[in-house]
Structures are given as structure tokens and as C-alpha cells.
Enzyme design. Sequence first.
Site, PDB file in Angstrom:
ATOM      1  N   SER A 364       0.523  -5.457  -0.405  1.00  0.00           N
ATOM      2  CA  SER A 364      -0.728  -5.369  -0.729  1.00  0.00           C
ATOM      3  C   SER A 364      -0.790  -3.895  -0.334  1.00  0.00           C
ATOM      4  CB  SER A 364      -1.163  -5.459   1.065  1.00  0.00           C
ATOM      5  OG  SER A 364      -2.267  -4.829   1.233  1.00  0.00           O
ATOM      6  N   ARG A 365      -1.625  -2.998  -1.424  1.00  0.00           N
ATOM      7  CA  ARG A 365      -1.357  -1.485  -1.584  1.00  0.00           C
ATOM      8  C   ARG A 365      -2.426  -0.998  -0.702  1.00  0.00           C
ATOM      9  NH1 ARG A 365      -2.140  -3.072  -7.368  1.00  0.00           N
ATOM     10  NH2 ARG A 365       0.058  -3.691  -8.114  1.00  0.00           N
ATOM     11  N   VAL A 366      -2.563  -1.450   0.482  1.00  0.00           N
ATOM     12  CA  VAL A 366      -3.638  -1.166   1.277  1.00  0.00           C
ATOM     13  C   VAL A 366      -2.765  -1.457   2.960  1.00  0.00           C
ATOM     14  CG1 VAL A 366      -5.255  -1.256   2.742  1.00  0.00           C
ATOM     15  CG2 VAL A 366      -5.803  -1.748   0.875  1.00  0.00           C
TER      16      VAL A 366
END
Length: 504
Positions: A364-366
Amino acid sequence: MGFKPDEIASIIREEIQQYGGQLEVSEVGRVIEVGDGIARIYGLKNALAGEMLKFENDVYGQVFNLEEDSIGAIILGDYTKIHEGFTVECTGYVLQVPCGEAVIGRVIDPLGQPKDGKGPIKTDIKRPVESPAPGIAERQPVNVPLQTGIKAIDAMIPIGRGQRELIIGDRRTGKTAVAIDAIINQKDSGVICVYVAIGQKESTVASIIDLLEQNGAMDYTIVVSASASEAAPLQYIAPYTGCTVAEHFMLQGKDTLVIYDDLSKHAVAYREISLLLGRPPGREAYPGDVFYLHSRLLERAARLSEELGGGSLTALPIIETQEGEVSAYIPTNVISITDGQIYLVPDLFFAGVRPAIDVGVSVSRVGGNAQIKAMKQIAGSLRLDLAAFRELEAFAQLGTDLDKAASRQLERGKRMVELLKQGICKPMNVIDQVVAVYAGAEGYLDDVDVKRVSQFETGLLDTVKTEHKELWDKLADQKTLTDELKTELNKVIANYKKQWQSSK
């Protein structure tokens, strides 16, 4: 009986007053070719791209190709009722669908018509299906969690409100199950959900609706269905309709979640109509603008700035891979548009690890921005434990003798994998997840038999919620593991473990 001049004069005066000097000009075209959901039309010189067209039998179409001497249109309805020579008129507007509270709990087709037999949708609110995505200045960072209720996702691949997270994997690896669990977990969270079924069997869509109804999720969910029996143009429009319906709520300051199930079939439908209309084929016979097809859809997912109401649209697109081929054209396109992916693999699925998430490839790039602090504190060690376990597992299969530390790590990894298993439609509260993952990460499960991990977890959570309700409430309130709470939690878990072992 004679004419009365006064009456005649008044009638003439009235007619003169009503006379309009404006001529009504309407352009009419004719169908020169029709079939497979598309039509070629001659004579509509002023038609605009994307404009709605009306055929003489009240079936609608949409301008798709603008060519030198004719236009190519997609037919949004039963194309078998349209014949060569039919007249066609431009309508002057683009495709719009009904939105608002009246649509919640309904099953609609891509044109916004009801499919559930519950009567017409009573709303005056309509929005165009294609609209520009919010710009950078209109957005704010994604930092509010969207809890899916799935331990493996909320702990290691967290999703934030306004994020686009891809669910990718081969067929029958549980992709839809993950998405449906995420919808069911939004109960009482105020998140409005939209499930878009593209090119699926009617029976599959019916069973999903049934599942949502059983779990009380249809109270806040809208289903947009363009099943496999529908023509390709309707399958092509379906995700934009779902996005538009959710966007209306986002602009009102509400949080929404949209599932696109799945975009592989969407790309195939778009390829079909593009090739029929003579657009040049590119890689894998997809047209050149297939990237734009998905980017303009997924870019509409956003968390709006406070000035615009702070609403959000979270997108969970689903992509089906063939034999795990992530580097195929459509999967790579969508991976590059989204903010991370949840990768489901058949090997884990058939080994009984469900959801079958490959933690090594999923990302997850968040990241931790979309987690509550308590989960962030314990999730790091969980991910490392699992990564080390996967390496050691491969190493141990070679029959090599492992030292004590490696053996301990291997045993803990087995228990963590067991802990992350979860049944369908059994989403878990985030505080329960924190307690369960904390017990595993702190080594309380290391000497528990692997087959009994699930039993231990269930008993522990029941004990915490009934006998130590104030501790659970404190965790829910503070959302962080302070030293004081850790000490209290350690004591509760240790006591429960003693009782559990003595009762065996």
C-alpha cells in the site's frame, strides 16, 4: 350565419402575436450499418463526441467515432431493434444517470434504470457519467483509515479513504470475497458503497446481492450491474456510472467506497467496440487509448479538501490475471495507476490460507498514514515476522538443520499465518485485530498448538470484550498502545493463557 369581423380580427391579432420568427432546425441522420452493439450513421455533421443520440424507436446511443463522412455510435440498449435506414437525431446532451439518496439500496443498470423490480427511482438529481477528476489543489492527503475488517489487509496493506488499491489475482482466488467483506465492514461507519459488476453471470451477481442483504449491507450499498449477457457498450459504461453515483455523495462531504469487479472484462468490452468501429489495434489488440480508459476512471477517486466538504471516494478495482501473469498489458497499466495492490495467489488459496494474500508482493503506497496508531505500532513486526518466515520456510524445505533462533522464528511464522486466516463475511473490528495481532507479535502464541490458534484467538477476544470491557474501551478511545495499556494488556493475555492451558 354571418362572420363577425371583430372575432376574425381578434383571432388574426392573436395569431400574429404568437408568430415566432425563429425556425426550429433539427438535424436528422440515417443508419447505414448496424450490428453487434454499434451503428454507423450518415448525415449528422454537427454531432459531438460523447453526445447522446436518439433512434426513431426511442433507443439511445452515444457518439463514439467522428469520421469524415459518417459517425460511429455505440447503442445503449437492444441493438436488434434498430435497422438500416432508421432516422437518428442528436439530443444535445451527454449521458446522465440518476443520483442521490433514492438510489441507495437499489440495483441499477449502467443507464440508471432499476433492475430489482422495486419500481422507478424517484429522484430529480442527475449527473453526467464522464466528469473531470479533482485537481491537486482540490485534494488533501489520504490519512483516514478505511477499515476492511480483514486482519491481513488492515495490519499490513492498509487502505485509506480516497485511495485506489488494486485487488489482483487469478480467477477463483477470493478477489470478490475481499471486496464484499470490505463493503460489509462499512456497516455503521457512514461509508456509502457502490458495487459495479462488469461482465459477470447474472447468477453470480444475484448471489452477491443476496449476501449483502443477509448482512444488512444493502442499506448503504448501490449495485450497478452490466452482466455478461448485456452488449459490450453497456459493460463499457458501467464503471463510469458507478463512479458518478458515488461522486455525488463525495461532493456532499460523505465517504464512499466503489468496487469495480472487474476491469479486465471492462477492457475487453472496450476492445470489442473499438475493433468493431475500426479503431487501430495496438498491443494485445487493445486500442491505443486503453490506458486512458482506466486512468480517467480511477483518477476520480480522491479525498477532497475541507473547503470542498472533505468527502472521499475510495476505489478498489479488481483485475484478473492469467496464470499469475502480472506483467500482462492491462495488469501493468492498472498497477501503474493505483496506489498499491493486494495480490492473491492460488498456491496459498489451495493451501487453506484465506484470504490468500501474498504479503511479499502486496503493498500500500499510503502505508501507515492510513492506520490507527495502535495498529501501526504492532504491524511492523508482523510484516517482518512473515517475511522472515517465508524465507525460512523455503530454506527448511531443503531439509537443513536450523539453529534454535531460526526454529523459533519458523514456529512463530506458522502461528502468525494461522492468526491471519479469516472466513468470508466475518469482518473484525480494528480493536479486536490489534489485540489478536499483539498477542501473536509478543510471542503469546509461540507454544500454542498451530491447529488451536484460532480457538485461542476467539476465546481471548471474548474474554477481553466481556471481562475487561474497560480495557477494550480505553483502546478504542485512545487508538494507541501506551506503556500503561501494554502492561494491562500483557496481564490480561497472560492470565487468559494460564486459564486456557489449565482447561485443556
